[in-house]
Structure formats: C-alpha cells, structure tokens
Design a protein around this motif. Structure first.
Motif, PDB file in Angstrom:
ATOM      1  N   VAL A   8       0.840  -1.204   0.000  1.00  0.00           N
ATOM      2  CA  VAL A   8       0.000   0.000   0.000  1.00  0.00           C
ATOM      3  C   VAL A   8       0.877   1.257   0.000  1.00  0.00           C
ATOM      4  N   GLU A  28      10.593   3.265   5.833  1.00  0.00           N
ATOM      5  CA  GLU A  28      10.235   1.888   6.204  1.00  0.00           C
ATOM      6  C   GLU A  28      11.129   1.517   7.386  1.00  0.00           C
ATOM      7  N   LYS A  29      10.503   1.047   8.450  1.00  0.00           N
ATOM      8  CA  LYS A  29      11.316   0.799   9.663  1.00  0.00           C
ATOM      9  C   LYS A  29      12.274  -0.379   9.505  1.00  0.00           C
ATOM     10  N   ALA A  40       2.036 -12.937   1.678  1.00  0.00           N
ATOM     11  CA  ALA A  40       0.636 -13.194   1.337  1.00  0.00           C
ATOM     12  C   ALA A  40       0.504 -14.386   0.391  1.00  0.00           C
ATOM     13  N   PHE A 167       9.078   5.670  11.661  1.00  0.00           N
ATOM     14  CA  PHE A 167       8.227   6.829  11.951  1.00  0.00           C
ATOM     15  C   PHE A 167       8.037   6.920  13.469  1.00  0.00           C
ATOM     16  N   GLY A 192      -0.066  -1.697   7.574  1.00  0.00           N
ATOM     17  CA  GLY A 192      -0.606  -3.061   7.570  1.00  0.00           C
ATOM     18  C   GLY A 192      -1.033  -3.459   8.966  1.00  0.00           C
ATOM     19  N   LYS A 194       0.432  -3.186  11.595  1.00  0.00           N
ATOM     20  CA  LYS A 194       0.958  -2.226  12.581  1.00  0.00           C
ATOM     21  C   LYS A 194       0.331  -0.846  12.437  1.00  0.00           C
ATOM     22  N   VAL A 198       1.173   2.829  14.252  1.00  0.00           N
ATOM     23  CA  VAL A 198       1.604   4.013  13.486  1.00  0.00           C
ATOM     24  C   VAL A 198       0.653   5.174  13.794  1.00  0.00           C
ATOM     25  N   HIS A 213      -2.287 -15.707  10.339  1.00  0.00           N
ATOM     26  CA  HIS A 213      -2.939 -16.404   9.229  1.00  0.00           C
ATOM     27  C   HIS A 213      -1.914 -17.390   8.655  1.00  0.00           C
ATOM     28  N   TYR A 240      -9.211 -21.228   1.317  1.00  0.00           N
ATOM     29  CA  TYR A 240      -9.062 -20.953  -0.120  1.00  0.00           C
ATOM     30  C   TYR A 240      -7.853 -21.712  -0.627  1.00  0.00           C
ATOM     31  N   TRP A 293       3.804 -21.601   6.232  1.00  0.00           N
ATOM     32  CA  TRP A 293       4.191 -20.397   6.961  1.00  0.00           C
ATOM     33  C   TRP A 293       2.985 -19.759   7.625  1.00  0.00           C
ATOM     34  N   ALA A 295       1.864 -15.879   9.239  1.00  0.00           N
ATOM     35  CA  ALA A 295       2.244 -14.462   9.268  1.00  0.00           C
ATOM     36  C   ALA A 295       1.069 -13.654   9.789  1.00  0.00           C
ATOM     37  N   GLY A 325      -4.721  -6.737   0.620  1.00  0.00           N
ATOM     38  CA  GLY A 325      -3.760  -5.859  -0.057  1.00  0.00           C
ATOM     39  C   GLY A 325      -3.255  -6.374  -1.385  1.00  0.00           C
ATOM     40  N   MET A 327      -5.388  -8.055  -3.511  1.00  0.00           N
ATOM     41  CA  MET A 327      -6.475  -7.815  -4.466  1.00  0.00           C
ATOM     42  C   MET A 327      -6.900  -6.355  -4.533  1.00  0.00           C
TER      43      MET A 327
HETATM   44  C1  LIG Z   1      -0.365 -15.174   5.254  1.00  0.00           C
HETATM   45  C2  LIG Z   1      -1.063 -14.059   4.534  1.00  0.00           C
HETATM   46  C3  LIG Z   1      -1.796 -14.329   3.385  1.00  0.00           C
HETATM   47  C4  LIG Z   1      -2.440 -13.280   2.708  1.00  0.00           C
HETATM   48  N1  LIG Z   1      -3.082 -13.558   1.546  1.00  0.00           N
HETATM   49  C5  LIG Z   1      -3.678 -12.555   0.847  1.00  0.00           C
HETATM   50  C6  LIG Z   1      -4.303 -12.814  -0.391  1.00  0.00           C
HETATM   51  O1  LIG Z   1      -4.316 -13.948  -0.878  1.00  0.00           O
HETATM   52  N2  LIG Z   1      -4.906 -11.788  -1.035  1.00  0.00           N
HETATM   53  C7  LIG Z   1      -4.912 -10.520  -0.523  1.00  0.00           C
HETATM   54  O2  LIG Z   1      -5.488  -9.629  -1.133  1.00  0.00           O
HETATM   55  N3  LIG Z   1      -4.289 -10.237   0.639  1.00  0.00           N
HETATM   56  C8  LIG Z   1      -3.676 -11.210   1.337  1.00  0.00           C
HETATM   57  N4  LIG Z   1      -3.040 -10.943   2.512  1.00  0.00           N
HETATM   58  C9  LIG Z   1      -3.099  -9.571   3.042  1.00  0.00           C
HETATM   59  C10 LIG Z   1      -2.072  -8.675   2.401  1.00  0.00           C
HETATM   60  O3  LIG Z   1      -0.803  -9.270   2.474  1.00  0.00           O
HETATM   61  C11 LIG Z   1      -2.079  -7.334   3.156  1.00  0.00           C
HETATM   62  O4  LIG Z   1      -3.369  -6.777   3.151  1.00  0.00           O
HETATM   63  C12 LIG Z   1      -1.103  -6.324   2.547  1.00  0.00           C
HETATM   64  O5  LIG Z   1       0.162  -6.886   2.379  1.00  0.00           O
HETATM   65  C13 LIG Z   1      -1.028  -5.097   3.436  1.00  0.00           C
HETATM   66  O6  LIG Z   1      -0.118  -4.196   2.855  1.00  0.00           O
HETATM   67  P1  LIG Z   1       0.399  -2.956   3.695  1.00  0.00           P
HETATM   68  O7  LIG Z   1       1.342  -2.231   2.845  1.00  0.00           O
HETATM   69  O8  LIG Z   1      -0.759  -2.226   4.254  1.00  0.00           O
HETATM   70  O9  LIG Z   1       1.106  -3.641   4.960  1.00  0.00           O
HETATM   71  P2  LIG Z   1       2.541  -4.344   5.108  1.00  0.00           P
HETATM   72  O10 LIG Z   1       2.927  -5.117   3.937  1.00  0.00           O
HETATM   73  O11 LIG Z   1       2.539  -5.057   6.422  1.00  0.00           O
HETATM   74  O12 LIG Z   1       3.521  -3.116   5.154  1.00  0.00           O
HETATM   75  C14 LIG Z   1       3.522  -2.196   6.234  1.00  0.00           C
HETATM   76  C15 LIG Z   1       4.959  -1.764   6.438  1.00  0.00           C
HETATM   77  O13 LIG Z   1       4.976  -0.709   7.400  1.00  0.00           O
HETATM   78  C16 LIG Z   1       6.169  -0.846   8.125  1.00  0.00           C
HETATM   79  N5  LIG Z   1       6.047  -0.104   9.378  1.00  0.00           N
HETATM   80  C17 LIG Z   1       5.301  -0.445  10.462  1.00  0.00           C
HETATM   81  N6  LIG Z   1       5.491   0.478  11.439  1.00  0.00           N
HETATM   82  C18 LIG Z   1       6.339   1.413  10.948  1.00  0.00           C
HETATM   83  C19 LIG Z   1       6.916   2.598  11.477  1.00  0.00           C
HETATM   84  N7  LIG Z   1       6.653   3.024  12.735  1.00  0.00           N
HETATM   85  N8  LIG Z   1       7.763   3.304  10.695  1.00  0.00           N
HETATM   86  C20 LIG Z   1       8.060   2.897   9.431  1.00  0.00           C
HETATM   87  N9  LIG Z   1       7.549   1.772   8.885  1.00  0.00           N
HETATM   88  C21 LIG Z   1       6.703   1.040   9.631  1.00  0.00           C
HETATM   89  C22 LIG Z   1       6.309  -2.347   8.320  1.00  0.00           C
HETATM   90  O14 LIG Z   1       7.643  -2.716   8.632  1.00  0.00           O
HETATM   91  C23 LIG Z   1       5.830  -2.873   6.983  1.00  0.00           C
HETATM   92  O15 LIG Z   1       6.879  -3.135   6.087  1.00  0.00           O
HETATM   93  C24 LIG Z   1      -2.362 -11.955   3.205  1.00  0.00           C
HETATM   94  C25 LIG Z   1      -1.620 -11.687   4.356  1.00  0.00           C
HETATM   95  C26 LIG Z   1      -0.967 -12.728   5.016  1.00  0.00           C
HETATM   96  C27 LIG Z   1      -0.161 -12.409   6.236  1.00  0.00           C
END
Ligand SMILES: Cc1cc2nc3c(=O)[nH]c(=O)nc-3n(C[C@H](O)[C@H](O)[C@H](O)COP(=O)(O)OP(=O)(O)OC[C@H]3O[C@@H](n4cnc5c(N)ncnc54)[C@H](O)[C@@H]3O)c2cc1C
Length: 382
Positions: A8, A28-29, A40, A167, A192, A194, A198, A213, A240, A293, A295, A325, A327
């Motif tokens: 995202v 990114e931390k 994912a 951050f 995500g 976290k 944040v 999950h 799924y 796995w 996560a 995230g 889809m």
């Molecule tokens: C096992 C698993 C299976 C999944 N399968 C699917 C799927 O099939 N289809 C689907 O649509 N979604 C799936 N998801 C969900 C999808 O992975 C998430 O919705 C998506 O990755 C979220 O993206 P994000 O960027 O919001 O979060 P993240 O990828 O978690 O990124 C957030 C980032 O913020 C950073 N961060 C946190 N705090 C701070 C801070 N204070 N300062 C700086 N950086 C910080 C973290 O280190 C991290 O890198 C799955 C998730 C998991 C765990």
C-alpha cells in the motif's frame, strides 16, 4: 512522505510521483516488503462482497495487467479463474444477489450449476456443491514478485526510499523519525498489521488489527496441474486454494485466533486445514507439504479498507487494505495518493471509507464485507 514500505505505502509513493509531486520520501522501519506484503497468498478477486471491494479489485487487476508497459516489470498476475462454491440454499441466495451487484459493475462473473462446478474443477469431490459463482478473470499475483516490482517502480520513478528508518510521530511541517526530522507537506500513513501503532504515534486512533494467518503448499501431483484447477474459496470455512508449482497453495483463517502479532505455525490448526482441504480435494489427502508459513494479516472491524484524511489533520491521509492488499492494494494506494493530493479520487467513492465511520469503541457504521476471511471482530485481545 509515505510511512510503510508494504504494497500500500510503496505503490502510493509511486503514484504520488506519477502525479507529479516533486519530492516523495518513503520511510520503512525495516526493509521493503518485510510486513504482510511478502508473505501473502496473492489471491486477486474481483468477486467482492461490496461495491467498494469490487471496484478496488477491478482497478487493481487492471493495474497488474498494465505494469509491464508502465514500469518494465510486473507482479506476476496470473489469470486463473476463481470459483466460490455454495453448500447451502442460503449460500446460493446470497451468491446470486452478489453476482448481480458484481455484474452491474462490469465483473464477468457467471453462475455454474452443480454439474458445471464439477466440470470446471475436476479435482473437487463431485456432488458436493449446489453450484457456485465463477469469474475466469480473477487470478493471483506472486507476492515477493510484487515487492520486487514496486521496488523497481520506486527507484525508477525517483522516490527516495529510506529503509531502517522508523516513523516516530508528526511534527510541525514534517515527521519525526528514528533518524531525525524530515520535512513533509503531506503525510500518508500505512502500516498493515501495525497501522494502529503508526496511528498512535501520530496521535490518531485507527481501529485496525493484526492476526495470525497460515498458508501451506502441497507437493506436486499431476491432477493439480494449473490447467485443470481454478482457485476456490470455501467462504464458510474460510479456506481458499490455488495452484502453486504443480501443487496447491491453501490458506485458512482460524476464527478463534486471538488478535495480535504471531508468526508461529499452529500444527493443530494446520491439521484441521488439511482435513477440510482433503474433504473437498481428495487427491491432497495423500500429499506431503513443501512449505508452511504463518504471518500476521491486517484487518479492520468491518473488513473494509480505510482511505481518507485524518480527522482534523488535512495533510495526513490514512490507508489500509484491510487484509486484502493483494487484491485491493494498488487501488487503495492510488485512491490514497489522490486523496492526499486533491481530497478526492476517481478510483471509487471514498467518502464512506474514512476513519469517521468508526465510533469510539472502533465499531463501524458500515455493514461488514461478507466475502472476507473470518477476521476477529475486535482489534486487540485485551
Ligand atoms: C499469510 C497471509 C496471506 C495473505 N493472503 C492474501 C491474499 O491472498 N490476497 C490478498 O489480497 N491479501 C492477502 N493478505 C493480506 C495482504 O498481504 C495485506 O493486506 C497487505 O500486504 C497489506 O499491505 P500494507 O502495505 O498495508 O502492509 P505491510 O505489507 O505489512 O507493510 C507495512 C509496512 O509498514 C512498516 N512499518 C510499520 N510500522 C512502521 C513505522 N513506525 N515506521 C516505518 N515503517 C513502519 C512495516 O515494517 C511494513 O513493512 C495476506 C496476508 C498474510 C499475512
């Protein structure tokens, strides 16, 4: 300034640069993709449970399809076809209603009778379903490849990527980080699982959680050739699966899982996942596992994304894909970039999706997205 190097935050930073913003910094931390985004299962579905979900799925799929032309690489989108089988009359009624909504928004979804379900998916135990919905254009991406694709896009587009910079909070005209203050006119907060933390650092209450999950991949088997296995979502069980390297990748959410960070494999629950999979796809009963796995997946109380400016802080935008995230991520990211820059977006109507939909206790006034994993309804175990 964008906080968080997951799908995202990273795509959002890229879209901000594409929109012409002169300087975009991503902090990114840890390292890019270290959160949910690299772990994912990659499922990309336009068969959403609400119009918002459908529109974000449509937008994101289109983005995956044009990535190679736009950035020279891609997230590995594979059009596999996705079947959502029905097991009860109530499932059938809900599915037919959803299908009408999806079709009206342009999703090429169709109804399959029980015989057609068995035909489309010869690995499914025959005679199990009352039919189901099928969209041939749904598919999956390869999550690590998506991280690679956004890394390329960030660097090529000139986003300043600062890894190992955390951050710490908002300051006047900028943000405080573990490496000192950085000037920023606009701030987009992601995180995500976290995201709540944040938000707290920014003085905001964001009702978003994280929960374990689990995903596994079976050994190869000729019956599981990708040419004969669509993706399937057994919605009621939260199970799924999709083809992966000649075997099946399958994931399932435990509705009783307590919220919180957890990456330990739960062997007991894995056994239940395997039993449900074997009941529906008998060939998997005799197969070993090649990978397992666990996560932490992100979620919101209504399983809908958060896209909107922070109440009272017009220069701060909050973005969450609510556990979808892969889809929805690019669509959420693009909408968040637009909202940060102009307050509106043509990806979808984001007016219901802001933080103001939640009350003090984190309850949403929107109906919960019915096509989601069984996420917890609370956001913390306390
Ligand atoms: C096992 C698993 C299976 C999944 N399968 C699917 C799927 O099939 N289809 C689907 O649509 N979604 C799936 N998801 C969900 C999808 O992975 C998430 O919705 C998506 O990755 C979220 O993206 P994000 O960027 O919001 O979060 P993240 O990828 O978690 O990124 C957030 C980032 O913020 C950073 N961060 C946190 N705090 C701070 C801070 N204070 N300062 C700086 N950086 C910080 C973290 O280190 C991290 O890198 C799955 C998730 C998991 C765990």
């Amino acid at each position: 300034m964008v906080v968080g190097g997951g799908t995202v935050g990273a795509w959002c930073a890229y879209f901000l640069r594409q929109a012409g913003l002169g300087r975009v910094v991503l902090i990114e931390k840890g390292h890019l993709g270290q959160g949910a985004s690299s772990r994912a299962a990659g499922v990309v579905r336009m068969q959403g449970g609400t119009p918002e979900a459908v529109l974000l799925g449509l937008w994101s799929r289109q983005f995956y399809l044009r990535q190679r032309d736009e950035i020279g690489t891609d997230s590995g989108f594979t059009e596999q076809g996705y079947l959502l089988p029905c097991f009860t009359e109530a499932d059938v009624a809900a599915a037919r209603e959803r299908m009408a909504m999806q079709a009206a928004l342009g999703v090429p979804v169709r109804w399959l009778d029980p015989g057609e379900v068995d035909q489309v998916n010869p690995t499914l135990a025959p005679g199990q379903t009352l039919g189901g919905t099928f969209c041939a254009q749904d598919g999956y991406i390869t999550p690590p490849r998506n991280v690679a694709a956004y890394t390329v896009a960030l660097l090529r587009s000139g986003v300043e990527v600062l890894e190992h910079v955390a951050f710490r909070g908002l300051t006047r005209g900028g943000v405080e980080t573990s490496q000192g203050r950085i000037d920023a006119g606009l701030v987009v907060l992601t995180g995500g699982p976290k995201l709540a933390e944040v938000g707290r650092l920014a003085g905001l209450r964001i009702p978003a959680g994280g929960v374990r999950h689990q995903v596994a991949v079976t050994e190869r088997h000729p019956d599981l050739d990708p040419g004969r296995v669509p993706m399937v979502f057994d919605l009621a069980a939260g199970l799924y699966w999709r083809p992966e390297e000649g075997g099946l990748l399958f994931g399932m959410s435990n509705p009783d899982e307590p919220p919180g960070e957890n990456r330990e494999v739960d062997e007991d629950y894995l056994a239940r996942m395997r039993a449900r999979l074997a009941a529906l796809v008998p060939v998997t009963a005799g197969l070993g596992l090649r990978r397992i796995w666990a996560a932490t997946i992100d979620y919101t109380p209504d399983h809908l994304p958060i896209i909107g400016r922070a109440p009272g802080l017009d220069h701060v935008t909050v973005a969450s894909a609510a556990g979808a995230g892969m889809m929805w991520g690019p669509g959420v990211a693009r909408a968040a970039a637009d909202v940060a820059l102009t307050g509106k977006t043509d990806v979808l109507d984001v007016s219901p999706l802001g933080l103001d939909r939640f009350d003090e206790a984190g309850h949403s006034r929107l109906a919960t997205d019915p096509i989601a994993l069984p996420f917890p309804e609370r956001i913390s175990s306390s």
